[in-house]
Design a protein around this motif. Structure first.
Motif, mmCIF file in Angstrom:
data_model
loop_
_atom_site.group_PDB
_atom_site.id
_atom_site.type_symbol
_atom_site.label_atom_id
_atom_site.label_comp_id
_atom_site.label_asym_id
_atom_site.label_seq_id
_atom_site.Cartn_x
_atom_site.Cartn_y
_atom_site.Cartn_z
ATOM 1 N N ASP A 183 0.830 -1.209 0.000
ATOM 2 C CA ASP A 183 0.000 0.000 0.000
ATOM 3 C C ASP A 183 0.865 1.261 0.000
ATOM 4 O OD1 ASP A 183 -2.374 -1.357 -0.066
ATOM 5 O OD2 ASP A 183 -2.765 -1.213 2.072
ATOM 6 N N LEU A 184 1.963 1.226 0.757
ATOM 7 C CA LEU A 184 2.859 2.388 0.804
ATOM 8 C C LEU A 184 3.471 2.656 -0.567
ATOM 9 C CD1 LEU A 184 4.559 4.576 2.178
ATOM 10 C CD2 LEU A 184 6.165 2.770 2.882
ATOM 11 N N VAL A 185 3.920 1.611 -1.243
ATOM 12 C CA VAL A 185 4.514 1.797 -2.573
ATOM 13 C C VAL A 185 3.493 2.362 -3.545
ATOM 14 C CG1 VAL A 185 5.570 0.614 -4.537
ATOM 15 C CG2 VAL A 185 6.227 -0.002 -2.212
ATOM 16 N N ARG A 186 2.268 1.851 -3.475
ATOM 17 C CA ARG A 186 1.220 2.360 -4.359
ATOM 18 C C ARG A 186 0.948 3.823 -4.081
ATOM 19 N NH1 ARG A 186 -3.796 -1.324 -4.546
ATOM 20 N NH2 ARG A 186 -3.525 -1.112 -2.305
ATOM 21 N N ALA A 187 0.897 4.204 -2.817
ATOM 22 C CA ALA A 187 0.673 5.609 -2.471
ATOM 23 C C ALA A 187 1.814 6.485 -2.976
ATOM 24 C CB ALA A 187 0.519 5.752 -0.953
ATOM 25 N N LEU A 188 3.039 6.002 -2.846
ATOM 26 C CA LEU A 188 4.182 6.767 -3.348
ATOM 27 C C LEU A 188 4.129 6.905 -4.866
ATOM 28 C CD1 LEU A 188 7.037 5.274 -1.132
ATOM 29 C CD2 LEU A 188 6.068 7.583 -0.984
ATOM 30 N N CYS A 189 3.658 5.861 -5.551
ATOM 31 C CA CYS A 189 3.524 5.941 -7.014
ATOM 32 C C CYS A 189 2.559 7.048 -7.415
ATOM 33 C CB CYS A 189 3.033 4.603 -7.564
ATOM 34 S SG CYS A 189 4.271 3.285 -7.561
ATOM 35 N N VAL A 190 1.449 7.159 -6.686
ATOM 36 C CA VAL A 190 0.468 8.205 -6.990
ATOM 37 C C VAL A 190 1.092 9.585 -6.811
ATOM 38 C CG1 VAL A 190 -1.737 9.223 -6.294
ATOM 39 C CG2 VAL A 190 -1.478 6.731 -6.382
ATOM 40 N N VAL A 191 1.858 9.760 -5.747
ATOM 41 C CA VAL A 191 2.513 11.053 -5.503
ATOM 42 C C VAL A 191 3.530 11.345 -6.603
ATOM 43 C CG1 VAL A 191 4.017 12.331 -3.928
ATOM 44 C CG2 VAL A 191 2.126 10.963 -3.022
ATOM 45 N N VAL A 192 4.279 10.333 -7.031
ATOM 46 C CA VAL A 192 5.257 10.526 -8.108
ATOM 47 C C VAL A 192 4.569 11.014 -9.378
ATOM 48 C CG1 VAL A 192 6.846 9.323 -9.665
ATOM 49 C CG2 VAL A 192 6.973 8.922 -7.209
ATOM 50 N N VAL A 193 3.409 10.455 -9.703
ATOM 51 C CA VAL A 193 2.659 10.886 -10.893
ATOM 52 C C VAL A 193 2.303 12.364 -10.784
ATOM 53 C CG1 VAL A 193 0.481 10.639 -12.142
ATOM 54 C CG2 VAL A 193 1.760 8.607 -11.453
ATOM 55 N N VAL A 194 1.803 12.772 -9.629
ATOM 56 C CA VAL A 194 1.421 14.175 -9.446
ATOM 57 C C VAL A 194 2.640 15.084 -9.577
ATOM 58 C CG1 VAL A 194 0.436 15.856 -7.848
ATOM 59 C CG2 VAL A 194 -0.538 13.551 -7.980
ATOM 60 N N VAL A 195 3.749 14.700 -8.945
ATOM 61 C CA VAL A 195 4.963 15.527 -8.996
ATOM 62 C C VAL A 195 5.498 15.608 -10.422
ATOM 63 C CG1 VAL A 195 7.363 15.680 -8.235
ATOM 64 C CG2 VAL A 195 5.577 15.109 -6.587
ATOM 65 N N LEU A 196 5.528 14.482 -11.117
ATOM 66 C CA LEU A 196 6.055 14.475 -12.487
ATOM 67 C C LEU A 196 5.209 15.354 -13.398
ATOM 68 C CD1 LEU A 196 8.214 13.264 -14.333
ATOM 69 C CD2 LEU A 196 6.660 11.365 -14.796
ATOM 70 N N HIS A 197 3.897 15.248 -13.287
ATOM 71 C CA HIS A 197 3.029 16.096 -14.110
ATOM 72 C C HIS A 197 3.142 17.567 -13.718
ATOM 73 C CE1 HIS A 197 0.213 12.564 -15.403
ATOM 74 N NE2 HIS A 197 1.365 12.572 -16.032
ATOM 75 N N ALA A 198 3.376 17.825 -12.440
ATOM 76 C CA ALA A 198 3.571 19.211 -12.006
ATOM 77 C C ALA A 198 4.824 19.804 -12.636
ATOM 78 C CB ALA A 198 3.658 19.281 -10.486
ATOM 79 N N LEU A 199 5.872 18.992 -12.761
ATOM 80 C CA LEU A 199 7.096 19.462 -13.397
ATOM 81 C C LEU A 199 6.905 19.730 -14.891
ATOM 82 C CD1 LEU A 199 9.895 17.231 -11.808
ATOM 83 C CD2 LEU A 199 9.633 19.707 -11.583
ATOM 84 N N MET A 200 5.935 19.083 -15.489
ATOM 85 C CA MET A 200 5.711 19.253 -16.924
ATOM 86 C C MET A 200 4.905 20.498 -17.265
ATOM 87 S SD MET A 200 4.886 15.363 -18.138
ATOM 88 C CE MET A 200 6.141 14.086 -18.087
ATOM 89 N N VAL A 201 4.321 21.126 -16.271
ATOM 90 C CA VAL A 201 3.493 22.309 -16.533
ATOM 91 C C VAL A 201 4.396 23.507 -16.783
ATOM 92 C CG1 VAL A 201 1.767 23.880 -15.593
ATOM 93 C CG2 VAL A 201 1.588 21.424 -15.155
ATOM 94 N N GLY A 202 4.343 24.029 -17.989
ATOM 95 C CA GLY A 202 5.104 25.225 -18.334
ATOM 96 C C GLY A 202 4.167 26.354 -18.726
#
Length: 438
Positions: A22-41
Protein backbone atom coordinates in the motif's frame (compact mmCIF):
# COMPACT_ATOMS: atom_id res chain seq x y z
CA UNK A 1 -39.12 -35.83 15.04
CA UNK A 2 -36.06 -34.03 16.31
CA UNK A 3 -34.36 -31.70 13.91
CA UNK A 4 -30.60 -31.57 13.99
CA UNK A 5 -29.30 -28.09 14.67
CA UNK A 6 -27.79 -26.30 11.72
CA UNK A 7 -24.04 -26.09 12.02
CA UNK A 8 -22.67 -22.58 12.23
CA UNK A 9 -19.95 -21.91 9.70
CA UNK A 10 -17.82 -18.94 10.60
CA UNK A 11 -16.94 -16.68 7.71
CA UNK A 12 -13.31 -16.68 6.64
CA UNK A 13 -11.17 -14.28 8.57
CA UNK A 14 -10.17 -11.20 6.65
CA UNK A 15 -6.49 -11.19 5.76
CA UNK A 16 -4.63 -8.08 6.78
CA UNK A 17 -3.65 -5.73 4.00
CA UNK A 18 -0.03 -5.60 2.97
CA UNK A 19 0.91 -2.19 4.31
CA UNK A 20 4.24 -2.19 2.48
CA UNK A 21 2.53 -2.68 -0.89
CA UNK A 22 0.00 0.00 0.00
CA UNK A 23 2.86 2.39 0.80
CA UNK A 24 4.51 1.80 -2.57
CA UNK A 25 1.22 2.36 -4.36
CA UNK A 26 0.67 5.61 -2.47
CA UNK A 27 4.18 6.77 -3.35
CA UNK A 28 3.52 5.94 -7.01
CA UNK A 29 0.47 8.20 -6.99
CA UNK A 30 2.51 11.05 -5.50
CA UNK A 31 5.26 10.53 -8.11
CA UNK A 32 2.66 10.89 -10.89
CA UNK A 33 1.42 14.17 -9.45
CA UNK A 34 4.96 15.53 -9.00
CA UNK A 35 6.06 14.47 -12.49
CA UNK A 36 3.03 16.10 -14.11
CA UNK A 37 3.57 19.21 -12.01
CA UNK A 38 7.10 19.46 -13.40
CA UNK A 39 5.71 19.25 -16.92
CA UNK A 40 3.49 22.31 -16.53
CA UNK A 41 5.10 25.22 -18.33
CA UNK A 42 3.49 28.67 -18.38
CA UNK A 43 4.85 31.77 -20.07
CA UNK A 44 3.55 34.92 -21.71
CA UNK A 45 4.17 35.39 -25.43
CA UNK A 46 3.32 38.25 -27.79
CA UNK A 47 -0.12 36.75 -28.39
CA UNK A 48 -0.85 35.99 -24.75
CA UNK A 49 -0.39 33.01 -22.42
CA UNK A 50 1.59 30.03 -23.68
CA UNK A 51 1.02 26.64 -22.07
CA UNK A 52 3.61 24.00 -22.90
CA UNK A 53 5.17 20.78 -21.70
CA UNK A 54 8.15 22.06 -19.75
CA UNK A 55 9.93 18.71 -20.06
CA UNK A 56 9.69 18.42 -23.83
CA UNK A 57 13.09 18.57 -25.53
CA UNK A 58 15.03 18.93 -22.28
CA UNK A 59 18.06 16.92 -21.18
CA UNK A 60 16.94 16.43 -17.58
CA UNK A 61 13.76 14.51 -18.33
CA UNK A 62 15.40 11.37 -19.82
CA UNK A 63 17.34 10.18 -16.75
CA UNK A 64 14.42 11.22 -14.55
CA UNK A 65 12.05 8.91 -16.43
CA UNK A 66 14.17 5.87 -15.59
CA UNK A 67 13.28 6.50 -11.95
CA UNK A 68 9.91 8.25 -12.21
CA UNK A 69 8.29 5.92 -14.75
CA UNK A 70 6.35 4.00 -12.11
CA UNK A 71 3.40 2.81 -14.21
CA UNK A 72 4.85 -0.70 -14.69
CA UNK A 73 5.14 -1.39 -10.97
CA UNK A 74 1.74 0.24 -10.43
CA UNK A 75 0.12 -2.34 -12.70
CA UNK A 76 2.09 -5.11 -11.00
CA UNK A 77 0.71 -3.92 -7.67
CA UNK A 78 -2.73 -3.75 -9.26
CA UNK A 79 -2.35 -7.42 -10.17
CA UNK A 80 -1.24 -8.30 -6.65
CA UNK A 81 -4.10 -6.40 -5.01
CA UNK A 82 -6.66 -7.64 -7.52
CA UNK A 83 -5.62 -11.29 -7.13
CA UNK A 84 -5.73 -10.96 -3.34
CA UNK A 85 -9.18 -9.35 -3.40
CA UNK A 86 -10.53 -11.81 -5.95
CA UNK A 87 -9.43 -14.79 -3.88
CA UNK A 88 -10.97 -13.26 -0.78
CA UNK A 89 -14.23 -12.73 -2.65
CA UNK A 90 -14.32 -16.34 -3.82
CA UNK A 91 -13.67 -17.62 -0.30
CA UNK A 92 -16.72 -15.68 0.90
CA UNK A 93 -19.00 -16.82 -1.87
CA UNK A 94 -18.46 -14.04 -4.39
CA UNK A 95 -17.74 -14.44 -8.07
CA UNK A 96 -15.59 -12.92 -10.76
CA UNK A 97 -18.58 -10.90 -11.95
CA UNK A 98 -19.00 -9.48 -8.46
CA UNK A 99 -15.37 -8.41 -8.60
CA UNK A 100 -15.75 -6.76 -12.00
CA UNK A 101 -18.95 -4.92 -11.05
CA UNK A 102 -17.28 -3.58 -7.91
CA UNK A 103 -14.27 -2.45 -9.94
CA UNK A 104 -16.50 -0.65 -12.43
CA UNK A 105 -18.18 1.16 -9.56
CA UNK A 106 -14.94 2.07 -7.81
CA UNK A 107 -13.15 3.31 -10.92
CA UNK A 108 -15.94 5.07 -12.81
CA UNK A 109 -17.89 6.85 -10.07
CA UNK A 110 -15.07 9.37 -9.39
CA UNK A 111 -14.65 9.79 -13.16
CA UNK A 112 -18.24 10.98 -13.59
CA UNK A 113 -17.66 13.83 -11.17
CA UNK A 114 -14.25 14.76 -12.58
CA UNK A 115 -15.20 14.75 -16.26
CA UNK A 116 -18.49 16.49 -15.58
CA UNK A 117 -16.81 19.23 -13.56
CA UNK A 118 -14.16 19.77 -16.25
CA UNK A 119 -16.89 20.05 -18.88
CA UNK A 120 -18.61 22.73 -16.80
CA UNK A 121 -15.28 24.48 -16.29
CA UNK A 122 -14.53 24.53 -20.02
CA UNK A 123 -17.99 25.95 -20.70
CA UNK A 124 -17.36 28.66 -18.10
CA UNK A 125 -14.02 29.56 -19.68
CA UNK A 126 -15.60 29.86 -23.11
CA UNK A 127 -18.43 31.98 -21.73
CA UNK A 128 -15.88 34.25 -20.02
CA UNK A 129 -14.27 34.98 -23.37
CA UNK A 130 -11.11 32.89 -22.96
CA UNK A 131 -9.50 32.20 -26.33
CA UNK A 132 -10.76 29.02 -27.96
CA UNK A 133 -7.28 27.56 -28.46
CA UNK A 134 -6.54 27.90 -24.74
CA UNK A 135 -9.81 26.16 -23.85
CA UNK A 136 -8.94 23.42 -26.33
CA UNK A 137 -5.45 22.98 -24.86
CA UNK A 138 -6.90 22.76 -21.36
CA UNK A 139 -9.31 20.03 -22.44
CA UNK A 140 -6.56 18.15 -24.26
CA UNK A 141 -4.18 18.28 -21.29
CA UNK A 142 -6.89 17.03 -18.97
CA UNK A 143 -7.77 14.10 -21.21
CA UNK A 144 -4.21 12.80 -21.67
CA UNK A 145 -3.86 11.01 -18.30
CA UNK A 146 -7.26 9.35 -18.72
CA UNK A 147 -5.60 6.54 -20.69
CA UNK A 148 -4.80 4.99 -17.33
CA UNK A 149 -8.45 4.85 -16.32
CA UNK A 150 -9.42 2.98 -19.47
CA UNK A 151 -6.49 0.56 -19.46
CA UNK A 152 -6.77 -0.20 -15.75
CA UNK A 153 -10.50 -0.81 -16.13
CA UNK A 154 -9.82 -3.26 -18.98
CA UNK A 155 -7.10 -5.07 -17.02
CA UNK A 156 -9.24 -5.39 -13.91
CA UNK A 157 -12.27 -6.52 -15.91
CA UNK A 158 -10.18 -9.34 -17.38
CA UNK A 159 -8.49 -10.18 -14.07
CA UNK A 160 -10.82 -13.04 -13.01
CA UNK A 161 -10.38 -14.73 -16.39
CA UNK A 162 -6.61 -14.25 -16.42
CA UNK A 163 -6.27 -15.26 -12.80
CA UNK A 164 -7.96 -18.57 -13.55
CA UNK A 165 -5.52 -19.02 -16.44
CA UNK A 166 -2.69 -18.26 -14.00
CA UNK A 167 -3.95 -20.92 -11.60
CA UNK A 168 -4.01 -23.51 -14.38
CA UNK A 169 -0.76 -22.59 -16.14
CA UNK A 170 1.11 -19.67 -14.53
CA UNK A 171 4.16 -19.72 -16.79
CA UNK A 172 2.28 -20.24 -20.06
CA UNK A 173 -0.29 -17.54 -19.31
CA UNK A 174 2.22 -14.77 -18.70
CA UNK A 175 4.56 -15.91 -21.50
CA UNK A 176 1.66 -15.78 -23.96
CA UNK A 177 1.01 -12.14 -23.06
CA UNK A 178 4.71 -11.26 -23.23
CA UNK A 179 5.03 -12.98 -26.60
CA UNK A 180 2.04 -11.03 -27.91
CA UNK A 181 3.59 -7.75 -26.74
CA UNK A 182 6.93 -8.59 -28.38
CA UNK A 183 5.16 -9.56 -31.61
CA UNK A 184 3.26 -6.27 -31.71
CA UNK A 185 6.52 -4.32 -31.31
CA UNK A 186 8.21 -6.37 -34.02
CA UNK A 187 5.39 -5.99 -36.53
CA UNK A 188 5.13 -2.29 -35.74
CA UNK A 189 8.85 -1.77 -36.39
CA UNK A 190 8.90 -3.86 -39.57
CA UNK A 191 5.76 -2.32 -41.06
CA UNK A 192 6.33 1.24 -39.90
CA UNK A 193 2.70 1.42 -38.78
CA UNK A 194 2.90 3.10 -35.38
CA UNK A 195 -0.83 2.64 -34.82
CA UNK A 196 -0.23 -1.08 -34.37
CA UNK A 197 1.66 -0.25 -31.20
CA UNK A 198 -1.58 0.66 -29.46
CA UNK A 199 -2.45 -3.04 -29.31
CA UNK A 200 0.09 -3.13 -26.51
CA UNK A 201 -2.25 -1.01 -24.43
CA UNK A 202 -3.66 -4.45 -23.69
CA UNK A 203 -0.74 -6.88 -23.89
CA UNK A 204 1.95 -4.90 -22.04
CA UNK A 205 -0.24 -3.88 -19.12
CA UNK A 206 -1.97 -7.27 -18.87
CA UNK A 207 1.43 -8.97 -18.73
CA UNK A 208 2.53 -6.67 -15.91
CA UNK A 209 -0.74 -7.29 -14.06
CA UNK A 210 -0.12 -11.03 -14.52
CA UNK A 211 3.32 -10.57 -12.95
CA UNK A 212 1.56 -9.25 -9.86
CA UNK A 213 -0.15 -12.63 -9.47
CA UNK A 214 3.26 -14.20 -8.86
CA UNK A 215 3.84 -11.80 -5.97
CA UNK A 216 0.41 -12.63 -4.56
CA UNK A 217 1.30 -16.36 -4.77
CA UNK A 218 4.59 -15.80 -2.97
CA UNK A 219 6.55 -17.30 -5.88
CA UNK A 220 8.78 -14.30 -6.42
CA UNK A 221 9.50 -13.75 -2.73
CA UNK A 222 10.47 -17.43 -2.49
CA UNK A 223 13.35 -16.91 -4.90
CA UNK A 224 16.81 -16.42 -3.35
CA UNK A 225 17.75 -12.78 -2.87
CA UNK A 226 20.70 -13.15 -5.22
CA UNK A 227 18.44 -14.49 -7.94
CA UNK A 228 16.02 -11.58 -7.62
CA UNK A 229 18.88 -9.07 -7.65
CA UNK A 230 20.40 -10.78 -10.69
CA UNK A 231 17.08 -10.71 -12.57
CA UNK A 232 16.66 -7.00 -11.77
CA UNK A 233 20.17 -6.24 -12.96
CA UNK A 234 19.76 -8.31 -16.11
CA UNK A 235 16.47 -6.58 -16.97
CA UNK A 236 17.99 -3.12 -16.56
CA UNK A 237 21.09 -4.15 -18.51
CA UNK A 238 19.05 -5.58 -21.37
CA UNK A 239 16.90 -2.45 -21.44
CA UNK A 240 20.01 -0.26 -21.56
CA UNK A 241 21.47 -2.32 -24.43
CA UNK A 242 18.20 -2.08 -26.35
CA UNK A 243 18.19 1.69 -25.87
CA UNK A 244 21.79 2.01 -27.06
CA UNK A 245 20.95 -0.16 -30.08
CA UNK A 246 18.06 2.15 -30.94
CA UNK A 247 15.35 -0.43 -30.30
CA UNK A 248 13.70 1.74 -27.64
CA UNK A 249 13.69 5.44 -26.87
CA UNK A 250 15.87 6.40 -23.90
CA UNK A 251 12.90 8.42 -22.62
CA UNK A 252 10.71 5.99 -20.69
CA UNK A 253 7.75 8.35 -21.11
CA UNK A 254 8.01 7.99 -24.89
CA UNK A 255 7.82 4.23 -24.40
CA UNK A 256 4.45 4.83 -22.78
CA UNK A 257 2.58 6.08 -25.84
CA UNK A 258 2.14 3.59 -27.31
CA UNK A 259 3.54 1.21 -24.71
CA UNK A 260 6.51 -0.90 -25.74
CA UNK A 261 8.13 -4.00 -24.29
CA UNK A 262 10.69 -1.67 -22.71
CA UNK A 263 8.09 -1.26 -19.97
CA UNK A 264 8.07 -5.03 -19.43
CA UNK A 265 11.80 -5.00 -18.74
CA UNK A 266 11.47 -1.97 -16.49
CA UNK A 267 8.51 -3.54 -14.70
CA UNK A 268 10.39 -6.80 -14.17
CA UNK A 269 13.29 -4.91 -12.58
CA UNK A 270 10.94 -2.87 -10.41
CA UNK A 271 9.11 -6.02 -9.29
CA UNK A 272 12.33 -7.71 -8.18
CA UNK A 273 13.42 -4.62 -6.25
CA UNK A 274 9.97 -4.42 -4.66
CA UNK A 275 10.25 -8.05 -3.59
CA UNK A 276 13.72 -7.50 -2.13
CA UNK A 277 12.50 -4.51 -0.11
CA UNK A 278 9.16 -5.88 1.11
CA UNK A 279 10.30 -6.62 4.64
CA UNK A 280 11.80 -3.15 5.05
CA UNK A 281 8.76 -1.57 3.46
CA UNK A 282 6.48 -3.28 5.98
CA UNK A 283 8.60 -1.96 8.83
CA UNK A 284 8.61 1.54 7.37
CA UNK A 285 4.87 1.49 6.70
CA UNK A 286 4.19 0.68 10.36
CA UNK A 287 5.48 4.07 11.50
CA UNK A 288 2.54 6.28 12.54
CA UNK A 289 3.15 9.16 10.14
CA UNK A 290 3.92 6.88 7.21
CA UNK A 291 0.83 4.80 7.98
CA UNK A 292 -1.32 7.94 8.09
CA UNK A 293 0.04 9.05 4.71
CA UNK A 294 -0.62 5.62 3.23
CA UNK A 295 -4.18 5.48 4.55
CA UNK A 296 -4.91 8.95 3.21
CA UNK A 297 -3.77 8.18 -0.33
CA UNK A 298 -5.10 4.62 -0.41
CA UNK A 299 -8.63 5.76 0.35
CA UNK A 300 -8.48 8.41 -2.38
CA UNK A 301 -6.34 6.93 -5.14
CA UNK A 302 -8.64 7.46 -8.09
CA UNK A 303 -9.84 10.85 -6.85
CA UNK A 304 -6.25 12.07 -6.62
CA UNK A 305 -5.42 10.70 -10.05
CA UNK A 306 -8.51 12.12 -11.74
CA UNK A 307 -8.31 15.54 -10.11
CA UNK A 308 -4.59 16.31 -10.08
CA UNK A 309 -4.59 17.49 -13.69
CA UNK A 310 -7.53 19.93 -13.24
CA UNK A 311 -5.70 21.33 -10.21
CA UNK A 312 -2.48 21.76 -12.20
CA UNK A 313 -4.36 23.38 -15.09
CA UNK A 314 -6.06 25.76 -12.67
CA UNK A 315 -2.68 26.67 -11.17
CA UNK A 316 -1.31 27.34 -14.65
CA UNK A 317 -4.31 29.52 -15.50
CA UNK A 318 -4.02 31.54 -12.30
CA UNK A 319 -0.28 32.03 -12.93
CA UNK A 320 -0.95 33.31 -16.45
CA UNK A 321 -3.70 35.61 -15.20
CA UNK A 322 -1.42 37.00 -12.50
CA UNK A 323 1.32 37.62 -15.04
CA UNK A 324 -1.04 39.51 -17.35
CA UNK A 325 -2.89 41.60 -14.79
CA UNK A 326 -0.27 42.18 -12.12
CA UNK A 327 2.99 41.81 -14.00
CA UNK A 328 3.97 38.73 -11.99
CA UNK A 329 7.15 37.33 -13.56
CA UNK A 330 7.01 33.83 -14.96
CA UNK A 331 10.42 32.12 -15.23
CA UNK A 332 11.22 30.34 -18.47
CA UNK A 333 10.86 26.55 -18.14
CA UNK A 334 14.10 24.79 -17.16
CA UNK A 335 15.80 28.10 -16.28
CA UNK A 336 17.58 28.50 -12.95
CA UNK A 337 14.77 30.62 -11.51
CA UNK A 338 12.23 28.06 -12.73
CA UNK A 339 14.02 25.30 -10.84
CA UNK A 340 14.29 27.45 -7.73
CA UNK A 341 10.53 27.94 -7.75
CA UNK A 342 9.66 24.28 -8.41
CA UNK A 343 9.70 23.18 -4.74
CA UNK A 344 7.07 25.80 -3.91
CA UNK A 345 5.09 24.94 -7.05
CA UNK A 346 5.13 21.21 -6.26
CA UNK A 347 4.23 21.78 -2.61
CA UNK A 348 1.29 23.96 -3.66
CA UNK A 349 0.16 21.31 -6.16
CA UNK A 350 0.31 18.51 -3.59
CA UNK A 351 -1.51 20.61 -1.00
CA UNK A 352 -4.30 21.60 -3.37
CA UNK A 353 -4.73 18.07 -4.71
CA UNK A 354 -4.92 16.77 -1.14
CA UNK A 355 -7.57 19.36 -0.29
CA UNK A 356 -9.65 18.40 -3.32
CA UNK A 357 -9.27 14.73 -2.46
CA UNK A 358 -10.55 15.33 1.07
CA UNK A 359 -13.57 17.18 -0.29
CA UNK A 360 -14.48 14.79 -3.09
CA UNK A 361 -13.29 11.30 -2.20
CA UNK A 362 -16.55 10.36 -0.50
CA UNK A 363 -18.00 9.11 -3.78
CA UNK A 364 -15.02 6.82 -4.27
CA UNK A 365 -15.79 4.98 -1.03
CA UNK A 366 -19.54 4.57 -1.61
CA UNK A 367 -20.73 0.98 -1.72
CA UNK A 368 -23.43 -0.73 -3.72
CA UNK A 369 -25.37 -3.80 -2.61
CA UNK A 370 -24.11 -7.19 -3.67
CA UNK A 371 -26.01 -9.86 -5.53
CA UNK A 372 -25.80 -12.44 -8.27
CA UNK A 373 -24.57 -10.41 -11.25
CA UNK A 374 -25.47 -10.61 -14.92
CA UNK A 375 -22.66 -11.39 -17.33
CA UNK A 376 -24.21 -9.33 -20.11
CA UNK A 377 -24.81 -6.29 -17.93
CA UNK A 378 -21.31 -6.49 -16.47
CA UNK A 379 -19.73 -6.68 -19.93
CA UNK A 380 -21.85 -3.78 -21.17
CA UNK A 381 -20.86 -1.71 -18.15
CA UNK A 382 -17.17 -2.24 -18.93
CA UNK A 383 -17.66 -1.44 -22.63
CA UNK A 384 -19.55 1.78 -21.86
CA UNK A 385 -16.83 2.84 -19.44
CA UNK A 386 -14.13 2.14 -22.02
CA UNK A 387 -16.13 4.01 -24.66
CA UNK A 388 -16.30 7.09 -22.45
CA UNK A 389 -12.54 7.09 -21.94
CA UNK A 390 -11.71 6.44 -25.60
CA UNK A 391 -13.96 9.34 -26.57
CA UNK A 392 -11.95 11.68 -24.35
CA UNK A 393 -8.63 10.39 -25.66
CA UNK A 394 -9.54 10.56 -29.34
CA UNK A 395 -11.60 13.77 -29.45
CA UNK A 396 -10.18 15.52 -26.38
CA UNK A 397 -12.29 16.82 -23.54
CA UNK A 398 -14.75 19.45 -24.71
CA UNK A 399 -18.12 20.47 -23.39
CA UNK A 400 -19.80 18.08 -25.84
CA UNK A 401 -17.50 15.09 -25.25
CA UNK A 402 -17.75 15.64 -21.48
CA UNK A 403 -21.56 15.47 -21.66
CA UNK A 404 -21.41 12.31 -23.78
CA UNK A 405 -18.81 10.73 -21.49
CA UNK A 406 -20.87 11.45 -18.37
CA UNK A 407 -23.87 9.83 -20.05
CA UNK A 408 -21.84 6.74 -20.96
CA UNK A 409 -20.31 6.50 -17.49
CA UNK A 410 -23.72 6.94 -15.90
CA UNK A 411 -25.03 4.07 -18.02
CA UNK A 412 -22.07 1.90 -17.01
CA UNK A 413 -22.67 2.56 -13.32
CA UNK A 414 -26.38 1.89 -13.67
CA UNK A 415 -25.66 -1.45 -15.33
CA UNK A 416 -23.14 -2.33 -12.62
CA UNK A 417 -25.68 -1.54 -9.89
CA UNK A 418 -28.42 -3.50 -11.65
CA UNK A 419 -26.07 -6.42 -12.16
CA UNK A 420 -25.49 -6.52 -8.41
CA UNK A 421 -29.05 -5.99 -7.13
CA UNK A 422 -31.21 -8.51 -9.00
CA UNK A 423 -31.53 -11.43 -6.60
CA UNK A 424 -29.72 -11.33 -3.29
CA UNK A 425 -29.82 -7.66 -2.40
CA UNK A 426 -27.65 -6.29 0.37
CA UNK A 427 -26.50 -8.88 2.82
CA UNK A 428 -23.56 -10.96 4.01
CA UNK A 429 -22.10 -11.12 0.51
CA UNK A 430 -21.47 -7.37 0.52
CA UNK A 431 -18.17 -7.88 2.28
CA UNK A 432 -17.21 -10.53 -0.22
CA UNK A 433 -17.13 -8.19 -3.17
CA UNK A 434 -15.35 -5.28 -1.57
CA UNK A 435 -12.08 -4.85 -3.39
CA UNK A 436 -8.83 -3.14 -2.68
CA UNK A 437 -8.35 0.23 -4.28
CA UNK A 438 -6.51 0.24 -7.61
Amino acid sequence: MAVAPTAFVAPPRARPRDSGIDLVRALCVVVVVVLHALMVGVSIGPAGPVFENAAEGTAWVVPLTWVAQIMPVFFVIGGFAGATAYRRARERGGSGLDFVAARVHRLLLPAVLSIGAVGVGLAALAAAGVAGDIVQIAGFRYSQPLWFLGVFLLCQALLPLLHRAHERAPARSILALVAAAVAVDAVRDLSGLDMLGFLNLAFVWLALQQLGFFIADGHIDALPSRTRAAVAGAAVGLLALAVVAGVFSPDMLENLNPPTTALLLLGLAQTMVLSLLRRRLRALSARPRVAAFTRFVTARTMTIYLWHMPVLLAMAGVSALGAIRFGMPLPAPSSMLWWLTRPLWIAAALGLVAAVAVALAGCERRRIPASTPSTTRGAMAVLLGLGAVVLQLVAGTTVLTAVLAVALLGGALRLARTARSRQLGAGPLTAAVEVDVP
